[in-house]
Design a protein around this motif. Structure first.
Motif, short mmCIF file in Angstrom:
data_model
loop_
_atom_site.label_atom_id
_atom_site.label_comp_id
_atom_site.label_asym_id
_atom_site.label_seq_id
_atom_site.Cartn_x
_atom_site.Cartn_y
_atom_site.Cartn_z
N ARG A 136 2.92 6.92 -12.40
CA ARG A 136 2.19 7.14 -11.15
C ARG A 136 0.70 7.23 -11.43
NH1 ARG A 136 0.29 11.36 -7.66
NH2 ARG A 136 0.40 10.65 -5.49
N VAL A 137 -0.07 6.49 -10.64
CA VAL A 137 -1.53 6.60 -10.69
C VAL A 137 -1.95 7.51 -9.55
CG1 VAL A 137 -3.73 5.38 -10.49
CG2 VAL A 137 -1.81 4.32 -11.71
N VAL B 132 13.50 5.08 8.38
CA VAL B 132 13.46 5.50 6.98
C VAL B 132 13.28 7.01 6.91
CG1 VAL B 132 12.29 5.23 4.76
CG2 VAL B 132 12.42 3.29 6.35
N GLU B 133 14.18 7.68 6.23
CA GLU B 133 14.13 9.13 6.12
C GLU B 133 13.34 9.54 4.88
OE1 GLU B 133 15.27 11.21 8.30
OE2 GLU B 133 16.36 9.78 9.59
N GLU B 134 12.45 10.53 5.04
CA GLU B 134 11.67 10.98 3.90
C GLU B 134 12.55 11.66 2.86
OE1 GLU B 134 8.46 10.97 1.63
OE2 GLU B 134 8.62 10.05 3.61
N THR B 135 13.72 12.11 3.25
CA THR B 135 14.64 12.73 2.29
C THR B 135 15.16 11.74 1.26
OG1 THR B 135 16.47 12.35 3.84
CG2 THR B 135 15.40 14.51 3.91
N THR B 136 15.01 10.43 1.54
CA THR B 136 15.45 9.42 0.57
C THR B 136 14.34 9.05 -0.41
OG1 THR B 136 14.77 7.51 1.92
CG2 THR B 136 16.95 8.44 2.35
N ASN B 137 13.20 9.71 -0.31
CA ASN B 137 12.05 9.37 -1.15
C ASN B 137 12.07 10.19 -2.43
OD1 ASN B 137 9.62 8.63 -2.24
ND2 ASN B 137 8.36 9.32 -0.53
N PRO B 138 12.27 9.55 -3.59
CA PRO B 138 12.28 10.28 -4.86
C PRO B 138 10.87 10.53 -5.39
CG PRO B 138 12.72 7.99 -5.28
CD PRO B 138 12.60 8.11 -3.78
N GLY B 139 9.86 9.97 -4.72
CA GLY B 139 8.49 10.10 -5.20
C GLY B 139 7.64 10.93 -4.27
N GLU C 59 5.27 11.43 -0.99
CA GLU C 59 5.15 10.90 0.37
C GLU C 59 3.84 10.13 0.53
OE1 GLU C 59 5.28 12.44 5.04
OE2 GLU C 59 5.61 13.84 3.38
N GLY C 60 3.93 8.93 1.11
CA GLY C 60 2.75 8.12 1.36
C GLY C 60 2.41 7.13 0.27
N ASP C 61 2.98 7.28 -0.92
CA ASP C 61 2.65 6.36 -2.02
C ASP C 61 3.19 4.96 -1.76
OD1 ASP C 61 1.43 8.30 -3.49
OD2 ASP C 61 2.82 8.23 -5.19
N ILE C 62 2.42 3.97 -2.18
CA ILE C 62 2.98 2.64 -2.32
C ILE C 62 3.83 2.63 -3.58
CG2 ILE C 62 0.94 1.85 -3.60
CD1 ILE C 62 1.44 -0.95 -2.54
N VAL C 63 4.95 1.88 -3.56
CA VAL C 63 5.81 1.75 -4.73
C VAL C 63 5.86 0.28 -5.13
CG1 VAL C 63 8.11 2.09 -5.68
CG2 VAL C 63 7.19 3.74 -4.04
N ILE C 64 5.57 0.01 -6.39
CA ILE C 64 5.65 -1.34 -6.95
C ILE C 64 6.72 -1.34 -8.02
CG2 ILE C 64 4.44 -3.15 -8.22
CD1 ILE C 64 3.38 -2.75 -5.40
N GLY C 65 7.75 -2.14 -7.83
CA GLY C 65 8.84 -2.22 -8.80
C GLY C 65 8.82 -3.55 -9.54
N SER C 66 8.82 -3.51 -10.85
CA SER C 66 8.77 -4.73 -11.66
C SER C 66 10.14 -5.06 -12.24
CB SER C 66 7.77 -4.56 -12.82
OG SER C 66 6.47 -4.30 -12.34
#
Length: 436
Positions: free
Chosen positions: A88-89, A196-203, A205-212
């Motif tokens: 995380r940045v 989309v439920e915030e309870t499903t967010n493992p990170g 709140e508000g972050d962009i997520v980039i998956g490689s």
């Protein structure tokens, strides 16, 4: 307004972020400005994640409070892979008095907000106006021909700002000088999800997520409370091999557990949309009577969310220099030179960041490891926040030193941060340290 006047100080082609910023600047300095956009606002656009440097620009535009009230706040960016490993940045790591948060926006409403801001400053706007020809007289852009409804109009101006996005009315259609980046030929497909439920967010709140993953990357951007933009980016060969973009989308999203978890109980509210062959540049960025801003000149892969920031920065600078030329503060030749160097300096830096990411397993960390260097995390946070014009940023300077990452023809850079010029002028230059 359906019928424009015959002459203005400036015509701005396109009402997106670059065009709105140019029009706001020119109108705010007392010039008559006509904005022509081929679509009717609000119109759909890919959901957008903003950089922190962009947030500072929006404060200058007087829109900070409105954006904070309407859109999710973003405090960082998360990079993950198929096994769930996360880096995380945190934008708080930028240091030095810089804005530490920004926004994730739904572009239809965001772009309308920016265009309304230009109208408030005094710009005239015509929607569903298709520019069909650029008027050139004695080697100088002197206006446009535009079709509004079924009627054609000739509109003249002392300066024309082309902010027409990927259409590229001046650079692409008139000069035909657009160059596709062969090393960044990619295809993106995307959807918006609601519920989309915030309870499903493992990170966070508000972050962009980039998956490689091995064939590309996946994004997840919260553009409204309970709403996500989710997209996948891969080479056209991947889509051709599978034969069904929907299958590619589902497969690639499923490869990133943290993003898959976010939409497990959500509902897609748009059909699958696509953007292809979308990285390009041009050398024709300004000249007698014209400036080219934002995507009309260059478009770079959206992996690090710099599109709106680059568009707004170049739009503001195009408006400022066009106004200075109109007012006689600068000769037009000087304004053209400064703008061309400014535009190329920022976009060149961003192109290099993208090359480093794409050609090293879709990870900046892999790039740094391969080159045997270490940089202080603040330089990484700042560069990912939009620090493209500073000569002080250690990571940016390292990228600039790699000749294989050159995009434009040789040019003299114009350094100096357009967002934090006072801070940038007083800071010491960052150092890159070798570790291998």
């Amino acid at each position: 307004m359906s019928s424009p006047s015959a002459e203005y100080d400036a015509i701005v082609i396109g009402g997106g972020p670059a065009g709105s910023a140019s029009a706001w600047t020119l109108a705010g300095r007392g010039h008559s400005v006509l904005v022509l956009d081929r679509q009717s606002f609000p119109r759909f656009h890919i959901g957008e994640s903003m950089l922190t440097y962009a947030a500072a620009l929006f404060e200058r535009l007087g829109l900070g409070d409105r954006l904070r009230a309407e859109f999710p706040v973003k405090t960082g960016a998360e990079f993950c892979d198929t096994d769930g490993k996360v880096t995380r940045v945190d934008f708080a790591d930028q240091g030095g008095g810089r804005v530490e948060t920004t926004f994730q926006v739904e572009r239809a409403d965001f772009d309308q907000l920016l265009l309304d801001n230009a109208i408030k400053a005094g710009a005239e706007v015509v929607h569903e106006a298709k520019v069909t020809k650029v008027l050139v007289e004695d080697g100088r852009v002197a206006g446009v021909e535009v079709t509004i409804g079924e009627t054609s109009h000739t509109v003249r101006a002392k300066q024309v700002v082309d902010a027409s996005g990927r259409a590229g009315v001046i650079a692409n259609q008139h000069f035909k000088s657009r160059r596709i980046s062969e090393r960044l030929r990619m295809l993106a497909v995307f959807k918006h999800y609601d519920g989309v439920e915030e309870t499903t967010n493992p990170g966070v709140e508000g972050d962009i997520v980039i998956g490689s993953h091995t064939e590309g990357w996946v994004w997840s951007i919260p553009i409204r409370p309970g709403k996500l933009s989710v997209g996948t980016v891969s080479s056209p060969a991947v889509y051709q091999r599978v034969g069904d973009p929907e299958k590619v989308f589902t497969d690639h999203v499923d490869r990133i557990p943290r993003i898959r978890q976010r939409i497990a109980s959500a509902t897609a509210v748009t059909e699958l949309k696509s953007e292809s062959d979308y990285s390009y540049h041009t050398e024709d960025l300004a000249g007698p009577g014209f400036f080219v801003a934002g995507d009309a000149g260059c478009f770079v892969d959206p992996i690090f969310s710099a599109g709106v920031y680059l568009a707004t920065s170049s739009g503001l600078r195009a408006g400022e220099l066009a106004a200075s030329a109109l007012e006689g503060e600068l000769s037009e030749e000087e304004a053209v030179d400064r703008y061309t160097r400014f535009y190329k300096t920022g976009y060149d830096c961003y192109f290099r960041l993208i090359y480093a990411f794409y050609e090293h397993d879709f990870k900046i960390g892999s790039f740094l490891k391969s080159t045997g260097v270490w940089v202080d995390p603040r330089w990484v946070a700042r560069l990912l926040g939009g620090d493209f014009w500073s000569e002080k940023n250690a990571l940016a300077n390292h990228l600039r030193s790699i000749s294989d990452f050159d995009t434009f023809d040789s040019f003299e850079p114009l350094y100096g941060c357009p967002v934090y010029p006072e801070i940038d002028a007083t800071e010491e230059k960052g150092m890159v340290l070798g570790i291998g």
